[in-house]
Design a protein around this motif. Structure first.
Motif, PDB file in Angstrom:
ATOM      1  N   VAL A 182       0.836  -1.197   0.000  1.00  0.00           N
ATOM      2  CA  VAL A 182       0.000   0.000   0.000  1.00  0.00           C
ATOM      3  C   VAL A 182       0.872   1.249   0.000  1.00  0.00           C
ATOM      4  O   VAL A 182       0.643   2.195  -0.762  1.00  0.00           O
ATOM      5  CB  VAL A 182      -0.954   0.010   1.215  1.00  0.00           C
ATOM      6  N   ARG A 183       1.887   1.260   0.859  1.00  0.00           N
ATOM      7  CA  ARG A 183       2.794   2.403   0.910  1.00  0.00           C
ATOM      8  C   ARG A 183       3.495   2.619  -0.431  1.00  0.00           C
ATOM      9  O   ARG A 183       3.589   3.744  -0.929  1.00  0.00           O
ATOM     10  CB  ARG A 183       3.838   2.204   2.008  1.00  0.00           C
ATOM     11  N   ALA A 184       3.988   1.529  -1.009  1.00  0.00           N
ATOM     12  CA  ALA A 184       4.683   1.639  -2.294  1.00  0.00           C
ATOM     13  C   ALA A 184       3.738   2.149  -3.380  1.00  0.00           C
ATOM     14  O   ALA A 184       4.107   3.015  -4.189  1.00  0.00           O
ATOM     15  CB  ALA A 184       5.263   0.288  -2.690  1.00  0.00           C
ATOM     16  N   GLU A 230       3.080   5.838  -2.788  1.00  0.00           N
ATOM     17  CA  GLU A 230       4.246   6.647  -3.173  1.00  0.00           C
ATOM     18  C   GLU A 230       4.324   6.807  -4.688  1.00  0.00           C
ATOM     19  O   GLU A 230       4.615   7.896  -5.195  1.00  0.00           O
ATOM     20  CB  GLU A 230       5.516   6.021  -2.608  1.00  0.00           C
ATOM     21  N   ASP A 231       4.044   5.718  -5.416  1.00  0.00           N
ATOM     22  CA  ASP A 231       4.027   5.812  -6.884  1.00  0.00           C
ATOM     23  C   ASP A 231       2.925   6.759  -7.349  1.00  0.00           C
ATOM     24  O   ASP A 231       3.128   7.582  -8.257  1.00  0.00           O
ATOM     25  CB  ASP A 231       3.803   4.431  -7.502  1.00  0.00           C
ATOM     26  N   LEU A 287       9.827  16.541  -5.243  1.00  0.00           N
ATOM     27  CA  LEU A 287       9.998  16.491  -3.793  1.00  0.00           C
ATOM     28  C   LEU A 287      11.394  16.946  -3.393  1.00  0.00           C
ATOM     29  O   LEU A 287      12.377  16.700  -4.091  1.00  0.00           O
ATOM     30  CB  LEU A 287       9.760  15.076  -3.285  1.00  0.00           C
ATOM     31  N   THR A 288      11.459  17.605  -2.228  1.00  0.00           N
ATOM     32  CA  THR A 288      12.746  17.976  -1.643  1.00  0.00           C
ATOM     33  C   THR A 288      13.099  17.056  -0.476  1.00  0.00           C
ATOM     34  O   THR A 288      14.137  17.224   0.162  1.00  0.00           O
ATOM     35  CB  THR A 288      12.708  19.430  -1.148  1.00  0.00           C
ATOM     36  N   VAL A 289      12.221  16.094  -0.179  1.00  0.00           N
ATOM     37  CA  VAL A 289      12.489  15.058   0.814  1.00  0.00           C
ATOM     38  C   VAL A 289      12.219  13.723   0.142  1.00  0.00           C
ATOM     39  O   VAL A 289      11.741  13.674  -0.994  1.00  0.00           O
ATOM     40  CB  VAL A 289      11.594  15.215   2.069  1.00  0.00           C
ATOM     41  N   ALA A 311       5.048  10.705   1.986  1.00  0.00           N
ATOM     42  CA  ALA A 311       3.868   9.845   2.138  1.00  0.00           C
ATOM     43  C   ALA A 311       3.462   9.732   3.596  1.00  0.00           C
ATOM     44  O   ALA A 311       2.275   9.757   3.927  1.00  0.00           O
ATOM     45  CB  ALA A 311       4.160   8.461   1.551  1.00  0.00           C
ATOM     46  N   THR A 312       4.450   9.615   4.493  1.00  0.00           N
ATOM     47  CA  THR A 312       4.152   9.533   5.926  1.00  0.00           C
ATOM     48  C   THR A 312       3.438  10.792   6.400  1.00  0.00           C
ATOM     49  O   THR A 312       2.463  10.718   7.171  1.00  0.00           O
ATOM     50  CB  THR A 312       5.451   9.338   6.725  1.00  0.00           C
ATOM     51  N   ILE A 313       3.896  11.949   5.960  1.00  0.00           N
ATOM     52  CA  ILE A 313       3.280  13.216   6.359  1.00  0.00           C
ATOM     53  C   ILE A 313       1.828  13.283   5.903  1.00  0.00           C
ATOM     54  O   ILE A 313       0.913  13.591   6.685  1.00  0.00           O
ATOM     55  CB  ILE A 313       4.076  14.402   5.783  1.00  0.00           C
ATOM     56  N   LEU A 314       1.575  12.978   4.630  1.00  0.00           N
ATOM     57  CA  LEU A 314       0.229  13.104   4.086  1.00  0.00           C
ATOM     58  C   LEU A 314      -0.714  12.051   4.654  1.00  0.00           C
ATOM     59  O   LEU A 314      -1.839  12.363   5.078  1.00  0.00           O
ATOM     60  CB  LEU A 314       0.265  13.010   2.563  1.00  0.00           C
ATOM     61  N   MET A 315      -0.269  10.794   4.675  1.00  0.00           N
ATOM     62  CA  MET A 315      -1.127   9.724   5.182  1.00  0.00           C
ATOM     63  C   MET A 315      -1.393   9.898   6.673  1.00  0.00           C
ATOM     64  O   MET A 315      -2.506   9.678   7.146  1.00  0.00           O
ATOM     65  CB  MET A 315      -0.485   8.361   4.899  1.00  0.00           C
TER      66      MET A 315
END
Length: 211
Positions: A142-144, A147-148, A161-163, A169-173
Motif C-alpha cells: 500500500v505504501r509503495a 508513493e508511486d 519532492l525535496t524530501v 507519504a508519511t506526512i500526508l497519510m
C-alpha cells in the motif's frame, strides 16, 4: 462457451456468494474483532452455511486477507479517479489538491467500519502472527503504491519532492489518518476544511517547481 452456458450463472452465483461473505466479514470483524469473529458468526451475518463459506475460502484467515486485498483495491480505485488530471487542469496546486480531496472523500466516504477493521489488522501486525505478517506485507505494498501514485500526481503538477517520497507519504497519510480518527472518536464528519487547508500546504513545504 456461450453466455447461455450453465457455467455462467454458477460463476456469477459463486462471485455473489463470495462478495456477501466479504461484506459480512467486514461487519462482524468491526463488531467483534479478528480474534472474536468466528466462521459461524460470519456465515450467520451473510445468511449462508459453513459449506458455502468453505467452498469460497479455506479458512477465516483466508477470508480476512481477501478482505484486506479488496479494501486496498477500493481505496486505490478512488484515489486514481480523484486524481484524474482532467478534474484539476489549469488550477494551482492548492486548488488542485482541494479538488482531489473533495473527489476522494466523495468516492471513499468516512467509514467507521473499515477504520475498526484496519485497526484490528494493525494490532495483528504488531503481534506478528501469520495474519499480522501478511498484513505487514500488504501494508508495505500500500505504501509503495501510494508513493508511486503521489509521484505521478506531483509530476503532473510539475513539482518535485525535496524530501524522500517515503517521508512525504508519511506526512500526508498520517495527517489524513489523524483527522479521520478524531472525527470518528468525536462522532462527527471529518474536518474537510482542515484537510483542504493543511494537506496542500504540507505538500508545498516539501516540494519545489520541477525545472
Amino acid at each position: 462457451m456461450s453466455d447461455s452456458s450453465p457455467a455462467r450463472p454458477a460463476v456469477r452465483r459463486r462471485a455473489a456468494t463470495r462478495e456477501r461473505l466479504l461484506d459480512a466479514a467486514r461487519e462482524v470483524l468491526a463488531r467483534e474483532g479478528i480474534q472474536g469473529a468466528s466462521v459461524e458468526h460470519i456465515c450467520d451475518q451473510a445468511g449462508f452455511t459453513r459449506g458455502a463459506f468453505y467452498s469460497n475460502f479455506g479458512s477465516k484467515d483466508d477470508l480476512v486477507l481477501a478482505l484486506l486485498d479488496q479494501e486496498r483495491e477500493r481505496m486505490f480505485t478512488a484515489l486514481r479517479a480523484a486524481a484524474d488530471p482532467a478534474s484539476y487542469e489549469g488550477l494551482d496546486v492548492v486548488e488542485a489538491f482541494g479538488v482531489m480531496i473533495d473527489r476522494f472523500l466523495l468516492m471513499q466516504p468516512q467509514d467507521r467500519e473499515w477504520f475498526l477493521v484496519n485497526a484490528e489488522f494493525q494490532l495483528r501486525g504488531v503481534r506478528d502472527d501469520a495474519v499480522g505478517r501478511a498484513f505487514v506485507e500488504a501494508w508495505r505494498q500500500v505504501r509503495a503504491d501510494f508513493e508511486d501514485f503521489m509521484s505521478t500526481v506531483l509530476q503532473t503538477l510539475r513539482l518535485r519532492l525535496t524530501v524522500s517520497v517515503s517521508h512525504a507519504a508519511t506526512i500526508l497519510m498520517g495527517t489524513y489518518e489523524s483527522a479521520l480518527r478524531e472525527a470518528l472518536i468525536e462522532d462527527r464528519p471529518i474536518d474537510l476544511g482542515l484537510l483542504k487547508g493543511t494537506l496542500p500546504l504540507l505538500l508545498l513545504t516539501v516540494t519545489e517547481p520541477a525545472v
